[in-house]
Design a protein around this motif. Structure first.
Motif, short mmCIF file in Angstrom:
data_model
loop_
_atom_site.label_atom_id
_atom_site.label_comp_id
_atom_site.label_asym_id
_atom_site.label_seq_id
_atom_site.Cartn_x
_atom_site.Cartn_y
_atom_site.Cartn_z
N TYR A 300 0.84 -1.21 0.00
CA TYR A 300 0.00 0.00 0.00
C TYR A 300 0.87 1.25 0.00
CZ TYR A 300 -2.75 3.84 1.95
OH TYR A 300 -3.32 5.06 2.17
N PHE A 301 1.86 1.27 0.90
CA PHE A 301 2.73 2.44 0.97
C PHE A 301 3.62 2.56 -0.26
CE2 PHE A 301 1.59 2.02 5.47
CZ PHE A 301 1.23 3.33 5.74
N PHE A 302 3.93 1.44 -0.90
CA PHE A 302 4.69 1.48 -2.15
C PHE A 302 3.86 2.18 -3.24
CE2 PHE A 302 5.84 -0.84 -6.20
CZ PHE A 302 7.03 -0.16 -6.40
N VAL A 303 2.57 1.81 -3.33
CA VAL A 303 1.68 2.45 -4.32
C VAL A 303 1.51 3.93 -4.00
CG1 VAL A 303 -0.69 2.56 -5.18
CG2 VAL A 303 0.43 0.34 -4.90
N GLN A 304 1.27 4.24 -2.73
CA GLN A 304 1.07 5.64 -2.35
C GLN A 304 2.34 6.47 -2.53
OE1 GLN A 304 -2.22 5.93 -2.58
NE2 GLN A 304 -2.00 7.51 -1.02
N GLY A 305 3.46 5.87 -2.18
CA GLY A 305 4.73 6.58 -2.33
C GLY A 305 5.05 6.89 -3.77
N THR A 306 4.90 5.90 -4.65
CA THR A 306 5.20 6.13 -6.07
C THR A 306 4.17 7.05 -6.72
OG1 THR A 306 4.03 4.07 -6.64
CG2 THR A 306 6.43 3.95 -6.37
N THR A 307 2.91 6.94 -6.25
CA THR A 307 1.87 7.85 -6.76
C THR A 307 2.18 9.29 -6.39
OG1 THR A 307 0.19 6.12 -6.60
CG2 THR A 307 -0.59 8.38 -6.76
N ALA A 308 2.56 9.50 -5.12
CA ALA A 308 2.92 10.85 -4.68
C ALA A 308 4.11 11.37 -5.47
CB ALA A 308 3.23 10.84 -3.19
N LEU A 309 5.09 10.50 -5.70
CA LEU A 309 6.29 10.91 -6.44
C LEU A 309 5.96 11.33 -7.87
CD1 LEU A 309 9.18 8.49 -5.42
CD2 LEU A 309 9.18 10.97 -5.30
N ILE A 310 5.19 10.49 -8.57
CA ILE A 310 4.92 10.83 -9.98
C ILE A 310 3.99 12.03 -10.09
CG2 ILE A 310 2.93 9.31 -10.34
CD1 ILE A 310 4.06 8.83 -13.17
N LEU A 311 3.07 12.18 -9.13
CA LEU A 311 2.19 13.35 -9.17
C LEU A 311 2.99 14.63 -8.99
CD1 LEU A 311 -0.90 12.05 -7.19
CD2 LEU A 311 -0.90 12.87 -9.55
N VAL A 312 3.98 14.57 -8.10
CA VAL A 312 4.84 15.74 -7.90
C VAL A 312 5.74 15.94 -9.12
CG1 VAL A 312 6.73 16.67 -6.53
CG2 VAL A 312 4.79 15.59 -5.39
N LEU A 313 6.37 14.85 -9.55
CA LEU A 313 7.34 14.96 -10.64
C LEU A 313 6.69 15.07 -12.01
CD1 LEU A 313 10.04 12.44 -9.35
CD2 LEU A 313 9.96 14.92 -9.10
N ALA A 314 5.37 14.84 -12.08
CA ALA A 314 4.65 15.08 -13.34
C ALA A 314 4.74 16.54 -13.73
CB ALA A 314 3.18 14.68 -13.19
N ALA A 315 4.98 17.38 -12.73
CA ALA A 315 5.20 18.79 -13.02
C ALA A 315 6.35 18.98 -13.99
CB ALA A 315 5.48 19.54 -11.71
N ASN A 316 7.23 17.99 -14.06
CA ASN A 316 8.39 18.11 -14.94
C ASN A 316 7.99 18.20 -16.41
OD1 ASN A 316 11.28 18.06 -13.95
ND2 ASN A 316 11.40 17.09 -15.95
N THR A 317 6.82 17.64 -16.77
CA THR A 317 6.34 17.81 -18.15
C THR A 317 6.18 19.29 -18.46
OG1 THR A 317 5.20 15.68 -18.14
CG2 THR A 317 4.46 17.31 -19.75
N GLY A 318 5.63 20.03 -17.51
CA GLY A 318 5.50 21.47 -17.69
C GLY A 318 6.86 22.14 -17.80
N TYR A 319 7.81 21.70 -16.98
CA TYR A 319 9.15 22.29 -17.01
C TYR A 319 9.89 21.95 -18.29
CZ TYR A 319 9.07 23.92 -12.18
OH TYR A 319 8.77 24.61 -11.04
N SER A 320 9.54 20.83 -18.92
CA SER A 320 10.17 20.45 -20.19
C SER A 320 9.55 21.21 -21.36
CB SER A 320 10.00 18.95 -20.43
OG SER A 320 10.56 18.21 -19.37
N ALA A 321 8.22 21.40 -21.33
CA ALA A 321 7.52 21.98 -22.48
C ALA A 321 7.39 23.50 -22.41
CB ALA A 321 6.14 21.34 -22.61
N PHE A 322 7.17 24.06 -21.21
CA PHE A 322 6.97 25.51 -21.07
C PHE A 322 8.16 26.31 -21.62
CE2 PHE A 322 7.32 29.56 -18.92
CZ PHE A 322 6.02 30.04 -18.83
N PRO A 323 9.41 26.00 -21.23
CA PRO A 323 10.53 26.80 -21.76
C PRO A 323 10.67 26.71 -23.27
CG PRO A 323 11.22 25.53 -19.83
CD PRO A 323 9.87 25.02 -20.24
N LEU A 324 10.37 25.54 -23.86
CA LEU A 324 10.49 25.39 -25.31
C LEU A 324 9.40 26.17 -26.04
CD1 LEU A 324 11.35 21.59 -25.51
CD2 LEU A 324 12.86 23.49 -26.10
N LEU A 325 8.19 26.16 -25.49
CA LEU A 325 7.11 26.94 -26.10
C LEU A 325 7.37 28.44 -25.93
CD1 LEU A 325 4.39 27.12 -27.50
CD2 LEU A 325 3.28 26.82 -25.27
N ALA A 326 7.85 28.83 -24.75
CA ALA A 326 8.20 30.24 -24.52
C ALA A 326 9.31 30.67 -25.48
CB ALA A 326 8.64 30.45 -23.08
#
Length: 608
Positions: A300-326
């Protein structure tokens, strides 16, 4: 000290010829560019259930046909963006497609929508990740906004270190999340097949009548479920970050992402339905499914831990695409040129920092409530979706290349579906997304004003053959002085080396002081004309400015230029500056805006 801290956080500067080493392969690109789309599995199903819960738990069976509709739209988008990747291999995605095929305004609407969407990507991802953390540790719920802001700062620093380094770090949590969800879905399906599910898990059979259900509510649930498709367009915006052959690698990554997203979204939606999971304010749907499947053990904590990690690090898609679009918008002069500059680690640092700051402001303003952001987040994606599909339709109709009918059909289906979803959003969630009608026109106006400014600057800087240069006959130097010191002596000697037309200007606050200073100056620099000005209100700037205006007016009649040479001493240690008044800086800041006056500073460095 600041330089050392910067090196510690960001790393050593990279040479320009190391840019090729910052390109991504398929596996790393999948991690860094698909994390947003994959992470939406964690809240896409929940958004459907939140809408259906307004009727009753019996209505939850509708989540299955709604999920099928979302998957159909996903397939259409993957096919469409695959064509965009091959047609526009230099990136830019919906902005470039819309601008080239529909027109400037459509391109700016698409670009503006995506910029806002990437800010929302970071805010939604981080707040959703914080929700996953507080679901596992409820005691932290009161500090969710603070936790979210710290996480944004961490991801910003990580991205400032460079795309390759951030991708290397992000690959592990992304693939661990995919593994965790496949384990969760696999074990859940196994328990369903073997009949080993808890007796409390109940669900209505598919097709069961639901009192009070309406088409309006189902459409609203479908629109909410489409939030799982956010991030699909990021790969088409970031083609330049792929290793060669970039379009081919980007297309493969897009298909891989779509396949993983379809499998995970289907599995989570089915388990939520079969377990009879209902959305809760203090616990996510994925957390409930994991608890129902494993109990509160290490899995359970493995699922929650990895879910929390990817939800936080999913922000990286924005960090990858925003500067290129800008960068793309700035290159076309719609955004400030600072967004075209690469930083020490060869990333577009100004875009990265701007995104981080905007996201923190948004998180604080929304008080970390993800559900307040998701509708606007999804609208920001579906506007570019619709415009890019429409742009591709126009492209095929104009060019009619080999196999254009099939391509046209694919984009037409995609355009109709995305337009339908967009209309559904505006009809069913108008109260939450109405200000799209306000900020999108403002963003487009801002883009056009910026371009207008750059064009005006270019016109004024451009040398025209017919322009006649006005000859400069000489130079008049005005030196503001505050006393008889080595700093002033240094400035006077420098002025003498340039011209004999020198005015030393002293601003006096009383007559006796003025007289004493004139006597001392006559003995010290008798060959340099001293002008003393009275200031009854103890202001240096006003009398000095009036004198400069008078000299400039007379000098311009004879084609002379006026230079104000400001003496300034530089202390050995920075903190020493607070012990001295900064009158030289104030004079410079005041005079720099005078159109026909040259302002120069001559530094005198202290040795101790």
């Amino acid at each position: 000290m600041l330089s050392s801290l910067k090196r510690l956080l960001i790393g050593r500067p990279l040479k320009s010829n190391e840019l090729g080493e910052q390109k991504l392969g398929i596996l790393k690109a999948l991690a860094i560019l698909s994390s947003d789309a994959l992470s939406s599995v964690a809240y896409g199903t929940e958004q459907i259930l939140i809408v259906l819960a307004t009727i009753s738990v019996v209505a939850f069976w509708y989540s299955i046909p709604i999920a099928v509709g979302v998957l159909f739209l996903l397939a259409a988008l993957i096919l469409s963006y695959r064509q965009i990747i091959y047609s526009y291999p230099h990136g830019g995605g919906a902005y470039v497609v819309s601008k080239e095929n529909i027109g400037e305004k459509a391109g700016l609407i698409a670009g503006g929508s995506l910029l806002v969407d990437y800010i929302l990507t970071v805010a939604v991802s981080v707040t959703a990740g914080t929700d996953a953390i507080t679901s596992a540790f409820p005691g932290l719920h009161a500090h969710s906004v603070f936790i979210a802001c710290i996480l944004v700062i961490f991801i910003t620093i990580l991205n400032l270190r460079g795309i390759t380094e951030s991708a290397s770090i992000l690959a592990y949590p992304v693939y661990l999340f995919v593994l965790a969800l496949f384990i969760l879905i696999g074990v859940g399906l196994f328990k369903i097949v073997t009949g080993d599910i808890t007796p409390t898990a109940q669900h209505a059979s598919i097709g069961a009548p639901v009192q009070g259900i309406t088409l309006f509510l189902l459409l609203r649930a479908f629109a909410s479920g489409c939030s799982a498709l956010t991030g699909v367009e990021a790969i088409s915006n970031a083609i330049p970050t792929f290793k060669d052959p970039a379009p081919k690698n980007a297309a493969k990554t897009l298909v891989l992402m779509g396949s993983l997203l379809a499998l995970l979204f289907s599995g989570i939606t089915f388990l939520a339905y079969y377990y009879g999971i209902a959305p809760k304010a203090d616990e996510t749907v994925v957390s409930q499914i994991a608890k129902e499947t494993f109990g509160r053990n290490y899995l359970y904590f493995f699922v929650q831990g990895t879910t929390a990690l990817i939800l936080v690090l999913a922000a990286n898609t924005g960090y990858s695409a925003f500067p290129l679009l800008a960068f793309a918008l700035a290159k076309d002069k719609y955004m400030p040129r600072m967004f075209t500059i690469r930083g020490d680690r060869l990333g577009y640092s100004n875009g990265i920092v701007s995104l981080g700051v905007a996201s923190i402001i948004l998180i604080i303003a929304s008080k970390g409530q993800t559900e307040h952001l998701i509708p606007l987040y999804a609208v920001g994606v579906f506007i570019p979706f619709t415009l890019s599909q429409t742009g591709m339709i126009i492209k095929w109709l104009r060019q009619k290349p080999a196999g254009w009918v099939a391509k046209l059909t694919s984009n037409l289906i995609g355009a109709l579906i995305t337009l339908t979803v967009l209309i559904i959003f505006f009809v069913t969630k108008l109260g939450q997304v109405w200000f799209v009608f306000l900020f999108l026109p403002l963003i487009v106006i801002m883009f056009l004003r910026i371009k207008s400014h750059y064009e005006a600057v270019g016109e004024q800087l451009r040398i025209q053959p017919e322009d006649e240069a006005i000859p400069v006959q000489g130079n008049v130097i005005i030196v503001p002085v505050a006393g008889i010191t080595k700093v002033v002596e240094n400035s006077i000697n420098y002025a003498k080396s340039l011209t004999d037309q020198i005015f030393a200007v002293y601003v006096s606050f009383d007559r006796e002081d003025e007289k004493r200073f004139e006597e001392k100056w006559q003995k010290w620099q008798p060959d340099v004309r001293l002008v003393t000005l009275q200031s009854h209100y103890r202001s240096i700037l006003q009398p000095l400015s009036k004198f400069i205006d008078t000299v400039e007016h007379k000098a311009s009649e004879n084609n002379y230029r006026v230079t104000v040479l400001i003496p300034q001493f530089i202390t050995k240690k920075n903190w020493h500056n607070i012990l001295h008044n900064q009158s030289s800086l104030l004079i410079r800041a005041y005079l720099i805006f005078k159109k026909k006056v040259i302002v120069a500073t001559l530094p005198y460095h202290f040795k101790k």
